[in-house]
Design an enzyme around this catalytic site. Structure first.
Site, PDB file in Angstrom:
ATOM      1  N   VAL A  17     -21.063 -14.616  22.794  1.00 52.46           N
ATOM      2  CA  VAL A  17     -20.739 -15.854  21.553  1.00 52.46           C
ATOM      3  C   VAL A  17     -20.473 -14.701  20.460  1.00 52.46           C
ATOM      4  CG1 VAL A  17     -22.140 -17.183  19.624  1.00 52.46           C
ATOM      5  CG2 VAL A  17     -21.797 -18.235  22.258  1.00 52.46           C
ATOM      6  N   LYS A  50     -22.800  -9.565  31.996  1.00 47.03           N
ATOM      7  CA  LYS A  50     -22.260 -10.647  30.659  1.00 47.03           C
ATOM      8  C   LYS A  50     -22.739  -9.291  28.977  1.00 47.03           C
ATOM      9  CE  LYS A  50     -24.604 -14.095  30.524  1.00 47.03           C
ATOM     10  NZ  LYS A  50     -25.548 -14.611  29.847  1.00 47.03           N
ATOM     11  N   GLU A 108     -14.188 -18.048  24.891  1.00 50.32           N
ATOM     12  CA  GLU A 108     -15.163 -17.225  25.218  1.00 50.32           C
ATOM     13  C   GLU A 108     -14.971 -16.616  26.961  1.00 50.32           C
ATOM     14  OE1 GLU A 108     -19.019 -17.921  26.386  1.00 50.32           O
ATOM     15  OE2 GLU A 108     -19.729 -19.924  25.136  1.00 50.32           O
ATOM     16  N   SER A 130     -31.494 -14.590  20.377  1.00 47.87           N
ATOM     17  CA  SER A 130     -30.056 -14.429  20.535  1.00 47.87           C
ATOM     18  C   SER A 130     -29.574 -13.701  19.465  1.00 47.87           C
ATOM     19  CB  SER A 130     -29.358 -15.529  20.574  1.00 47.87           C
ATOM     20  OG  SER A 130     -28.328 -15.233  20.935  1.00 47.87           O
ATOM     21  N   ALA A 131     -29.070 -12.702  20.249  1.00 48.51           N
ATOM     22  CA  ALA A 131     -28.440 -12.036  19.226  1.00 48.51           C
ATOM     23  C   ALA A 131     -27.255 -12.419  18.513  1.00 48.51           C
ATOM     24  CB  ALA A 131     -28.096 -10.469  20.388  1.00 48.51           C
ATOM     25  N   ASP A 132     -26.857 -13.913  18.911  1.00 45.68           N
ATOM     26  CA  ASP A 132     -25.721 -14.210  18.179  1.00 45.68           C
ATOM     27  C   ASP A 132     -25.639 -14.458  17.113  1.00 45.68           C
ATOM     28  OD1 ASP A 132     -24.640 -14.848  21.084  1.00 45.68           O
ATOM     29  OD2 ASP A 132     -24.844 -16.577  21.039  1.00 45.68           O
ATOM     30  N   ASP A 164     -38.037 -13.209  20.873  1.00 45.50           N
ATOM     31  CA  ASP A 164     -37.413 -13.401  21.781  1.00 45.50           C
ATOM     32  C   ASP A 164     -35.809 -14.523  20.993  1.00 45.50           C
ATOM     33  OD1 ASP A 164     -35.161 -13.741  23.931  1.00 45.50           O
ATOM     34  OD2 ASP A 164     -36.562 -14.713  24.966  1.00 45.50           O
ATOM     35  N   LYS A 221     -27.989 -24.337  22.907  1.00 43.33           N
ATOM     36  CA  LYS A 221     -28.698 -25.172  23.950  1.00 43.33           C
ATOM     37  C   LYS A 221     -29.989 -25.480  23.810  1.00 43.33           C
ATOM     38  CE  LYS A 221     -25.765 -20.868  26.242  1.00 43.33           C
ATOM     39  NZ  LYS A 221     -25.698 -20.176  24.896  1.00 43.33           N
TER      40      LYS A 221
END
Length: 314
Positions: free
Chosen positions: A105, A85, A23, A139-141, A137, A158
């Site tokens: 990612v 980003k 990435e 992540s779109a990952d 909330d 993380k």
């Protein structure tokens, strides 16, 4: 044309040689200058030294590039021009507006799969944030990895995230997770997050075998390989716990929410640990790049790379 695969990467894919996607947000947004550029170049050099072709993914002037040149990496790393980003949803906007972007990612996995690359090494994954039961909330990952059959090597999610909820979400999305030589799920900065996972694998060849079985079954999700740092290289758990507590209090006091939360917390932790978290971040990334290369080689030996014609073209 809004997509491009470098000649080096295209030749390796055509020859079914080992390739590892990398990435770009790690050097556009994740690390301070000039360390960011050194880490990016060193990761590629380490792979090439092992006979693996690196494929750093990023957006240059709106063009999604799989296999960025050193000049392109330097251009995005130096930040002399605005660099955004980009997750998957941002790619068409970046293309239409001719933007520079580091790929997350999700976006990197998307590009890797489209190009015909089976393995992707990163640092830490995105996941479910604390308080997500009210803020939603996430992540779109996670949703992206549920539909992209690549092998993703990371040091876990993380540490600033809700790791328990993230593991539950991965299960509900049917995303397989294996620990590399462990059933203790790592927490990025620490080798053991305190959460367990059911399955472990002991060799890159076993990981390749799992990926082959996944493909044979027609499962479309990514295979997540949790690769913990050695205990003697991790951030001390007590130090991390205190830093995270203070970081979350500071974020709440400052009214930090949404997409600003992760960079705020990571920056706070870096300052609170006097830069130690940065060193652990880099060590984890290097560790993941090494393992990604070994997995890519094992997959190439099995001649099980994605068949057919890549969706992206030079």
């Amino acid at each position: 044309m809004i997509t491009r695969i470098s000649d080096e990467v295209a030749a390796a894919i055509a020859a079914r040689a080992p390739v590892v996607a990398l990435e770009s947000t790690i050097f556009t947004h994740g690390l301070p200058r000039p360390r960011n550029l050194r880490v990016a170049i060193e990761a590629e050099a380490a792979l090439r030294a092992d006979g693996i072709t690196p494929a750093t993914v990023g957006v240059v002037r709106g063009q999604l590039v799989v296999g960025m040149s050193e000049d392109e990496i330097e251009r995005l790393a130096e930040g002399r021009e605005p660099v955004v980003k980009a997750s998957i949803r941002d790619l068409p906007i970046a293309a239409a507006k001719g933007l520079h972007a580091g790929t997350t990612v999700a976006a990197t996995a998307f590009a890797a799969h489209a190009a015909g690359i089976s393995v992707f090494s990163t640092g830490g994954l995105g996941g479910v944030h604390s308080g997500a039961e009210t803020t939603f909330d996430e992540s779109a990952d996670l949703r992206a990895l549920a539909s992209l059959p690549v092998v993703v090597v990371s040091a876990g999610v993380k540490s600033i995230l809700d790791i328990g909820l993230t593991l539950e979400r991965l299960e509900s999305l049917n995303i397989p997770v294996v620990g590399y030589r462990t059933t203790n799920y790592p927490g990025f900065f620490v080798s053991d997050s305190g959460f367990d996972i059911e399955h472990s694998v002991d060799t890159p060849e076993q990981i390749a075998a799992v990926a082959v079985s996944r493909d044979a079954l027609g499962i479309s999700a990514a295979l997540l390989v949790a690769n913990p740092l050695p205990v003697d290289e991790q951030l001390q758990p007590d130090l991390l716990a205190h830093a995270l507590t203070d970081a979350r209090r500071a974020a709440a006091a400052a009214g930090i929410t949404g997409k600003d939360t992760t960079p705020f917390l990571l920056d706070f932790v870096q300052q609170a640990t006097k830069g130690l978290s940065l060193e652990v971040n880099v060590a984890a990334y290097r560790n993941n790049v090494r393992l990604g290369g070994a997995i890519a080689r094992a997959l190439a030996d099995k001649r099980s790379g994605p068949g057919g014609r890549p969706l992206l073209h030079r």
